[in-house]
Design an enzyme around this catalytic site. Structure first.
Site, PDB file in Angstrom:
ATOM      1  N   GLU A   1      44.065  75.632   2.425  1.00 55.96           N
ATOM      2  CA  GLU A   1      45.205  76.475   2.041  1.00 55.96           C
ATOM      3  C   GLU A   1      45.380  76.474   0.535  1.00 55.96           C
ATOM      4  O   GLU A   1      45.694  77.497  -0.061  1.00 55.96           O
ATOM      5  CB  GLU A   1      46.488  75.972   2.727  1.00 55.96           C
ATOM      6  CG  GLU A   1      47.707  76.859   2.478  1.00 55.96           C
ATOM      7  CD  GLU A   1      48.363  76.654   1.122  1.00 55.96           C
ATOM      8  OE1 GLU A   1      48.824  77.649   0.522  1.00 55.96           O
ATOM      9  OE2 GLU A   1      48.404  75.514   0.634  1.00 55.96           O
ATOM     10  N   GLU A   2      45.155  75.313  -0.083  1.00 60.17           N
ATOM     11  CA  GLU A   2      45.398  75.195  -1.530  1.00 60.17           C
ATOM     12  C   GLU A   2      44.437  76.055  -2.339  1.00 60.17           C
ATOM     13  O   GLU A   2      44.662  76.288  -3.518  1.00 60.17           O
ATOM     14  CB  GLU A   2      45.300  73.725  -1.969  1.00 60.17           C
ATOM     15  CG  GLU A   2      46.351  72.814  -1.336  1.00 60.17           C
ATOM     16  CD  GLU A   2      47.767  73.066  -1.848  1.00 60.17           C
ATOM     17  OE1 GLU A   2      47.941  73.923  -2.735  1.00 60.17           O
ATOM     18  OE2 GLU A   2      48.690  72.409  -1.343  1.00 60.17           O
TER      19      GLU A   2
ATOM     20  N   ASP B   1      44.591  70.412   4.277  1.00 62.81           N
ATOM     21  CA  ASP B   1      44.066  69.904   3.001  1.00 62.81           C
ATOM     22  C   ASP B   1      45.075  69.196   2.113  1.00 62.81           C
ATOM     23  O   ASP B   1      46.277  69.413   2.199  1.00 62.81           O
ATOM     24  CB  ASP B   1      43.373  71.036   2.214  1.00 62.81           C
ATOM     25  CG  ASP B   1      44.259  72.261   1.975  1.00 62.81           C
ATOM     26  OD1 ASP B   1      45.234  72.459   2.720  1.00 62.81           O
ATOM     27  OD2 ASP B   1      43.966  73.021   1.033  1.00 62.81           O
TER      28      ASP B   1
HETATM   29 ZN   LIG Z   1      50.478  73.278  -2.106  1.00 58.27          ZN
HETATM   30 ZN   LIG Z   2      51.470  73.444   0.834  1.00 60.72          ZN
END
Ligand SMILES: [Zn+2]
Ligand SMILES: [Zn+2]
Length: 445
Positions: A163-164, A96
């Site tokens: 992930e963010e 992402d």
């Molecule tokens: Zn990040």
């Molecule tokens: Zn990162």
């Protein structure tokens, strides 16, 4: 001025060793990795919307000879290469990008806009460098597929969404990344950043980053006319007192020297100057290294957030919601020590540094918390000369998530591929038994 010049010269001298590692092996795959990087950088996608990104990565890995499964935990990708008996090693990249408007001025800068989950039109940029991670993973994937005589076992590469949002690792685990596919003996990942110059990698044995907790507090008052405060309970004043009292957690309650952060990142209340609103909301981020300090702070936040409204005679208790949180990433120390040697051999002794934990957070910890030993290391992304100048002047380089974040691509990507191959080959030449013995924790962390 003279001292400054000498210092700068020393620093430049010290980092001049950090340069693109010369490797024929990497040169053969570099054009593919570089082309993928440019494509991904120009076409970033927000968390949980990484459909094109995942398709591109999956297609490249398929043509490199991997058995690829898509849509694992959303847009997640799992690519497997079996090469006889031996250990199972997993390498992870994120997919992402972020809602950031790129201002690097690079010829391949992103101009992408997307609707975010709230329906707002936002600019999108790979401001965390996940494009470097995907390109490194592809380079390493191609080398490992072409040099099967140098290792044995099962190599699994995963592309993780969101992930963010601290969501994708959890989603992939829930969708069976460790059960539908061979369970890894070790999981590996890297992260690019400006903490090190390009050409260098950093290892942090033990705790790599922080526990992170997001807390939302809604304070309830009694609204009314701004000119008649005696007929109201003002939630803005309660919120202001709460914010100041929260600052005493670190300064008065936590043992000096313990890493801890309490930040109130927003406060939303009111509409007009002559109206006292009936509620105020604030959002906190809390960062810690140790679990006991984390528990202490969360308890103190709750105690203070309840006590201030009570002291002001608020009509009801505040709503305190812990809506997001992740554990710190833990690097098995024995594994970190074992992998230092192959990294030094591949990159040069001076280009592998033992580094300090950082105060960011990551959901890689979800994989490690499933009982899979992890090795998570830092990839230098800074232009070595700018890095030295920044050190000398005290003006830090743009961090990850900045609109100006721009890794020094060629040396960083070469180093990423070289480092990943060195780590994977070493692990894929170690017996599963030896990996299990090595990764036994002396005591609980
Ligand atoms: Zn990040
Ligand atoms: Zn990162």
């Amino acid at each position: 001025m003279i001292r400054y010049t000498i210092l700068l010269t020393c620093l430049l001298g010290a980092v001049s060793i950090a340069q693109t590692p010369a490797s024929k092996e990497v040169d053969t795959v570099y054009p593919d990795a570089h082309a993928l990087y440019l494509d991904l950088h120009e076409h970033p996608e927000l968390s949980n919307h990484e459909t094109q990104t995942a398709e591109k990565l999956a297609a490249h890995l398929r043509s490199a000879g991997y058995d690829v499964t898509e849509h694992v935990g959303g847009t997640g990708v799992v690519a497997i290469l079996k090469n006889g008996s031996g250990p199972t090693i997993m390498l992870r990249t994120e997919l992402d990008a972020l809602p950031v408007e790129e201002k690097t001025g690079l010829p391949y800068a992103s101009k992408v806009h997307m609707k975010d989950d709230a329906g707002r039109d936002v600019s999108v940029m790979h401001a965390c460098g996940h494009d470097v991670h995907m390109a490194s993973l592809l380079g390493a994937a191609e080398i490992m597929a072409r040099t099967k005589s140098t290792w044995h076992g099962t190599l699994i590469l995963i592309g993780q969404p969101a992930e963010e949002m601290i969501a994708g690792a959890k989603a992939m685990i829930k969708d069976g990344v460790f059960t539908r596919f061979p369970r890894p003996d070790v999981i590996v990942a890297l992260h690019v950043g400006n903490e090190h110059p390009a050409g260098v990698v950093g290892i942090v044995p033990g705790t790599y980053d922080t526990n992170s907790d997001s807390v939302r507090i809604t304070i309830y008052g009694k609204g009314g006319h701004g000119a008649m405060p005696h007929k109201t309970v003002d939630p803005i004043v309660i919120a202001a007192r709460t914010i100041l009292a929260l600052q005493t957690i670190i300064s008065r309650e936590v043992k000096p020297g313990e890493m801890a952060v309490v930040t109130v990142g927003y406060i939303h209340a009111g509409t007009k100057n002559n109206i006292i609103p009936d509620q105020a909301e604030m959002g906190l981020t809390i960062r810690t290294f140790k679990q006991d300090v984390r528990k202490q702070i969360l308890a103190a936040v709750e105690r203070i957030s309840k006590a201030e409204p009570a002291a002001a005679g608020a009509p009801r208790e505040p709503l305190i919601e812990r809506y997001e949180g992740t554990d710190s990433v833990y690097n098995n120390p024995a594994l970190a020590e074992k992998l230092r040697a192959p990294l030094e051999a591949a990159l040069g002794k001076n280009n592998v540094v033992m580094a300090e934990p950082i105060t960011a957070s990551e959901d890689f910890s979800y994989f490690v918390n499933q009982g899979v030993p992890g090795f998570y290391f830092s990839l230098g992304g800074a232009d070595p000369q700018k890095f030295a100048e920044a050190k000398a002047s005290g003006n830090p380089l743009p961090s990850n998530h900045s609109p100006l974040f721009a890794p020094d691509l060629d040396p960083a990507l070469h180093t990423g591929i070289t480092a990943e191959v060195a780590v994977l080959r070493n692990l894929l030449n170690t017996s599963p038994d030896d990996l299990h013995k090595l990764a036994v924790e002396p005591s609980s962390h």
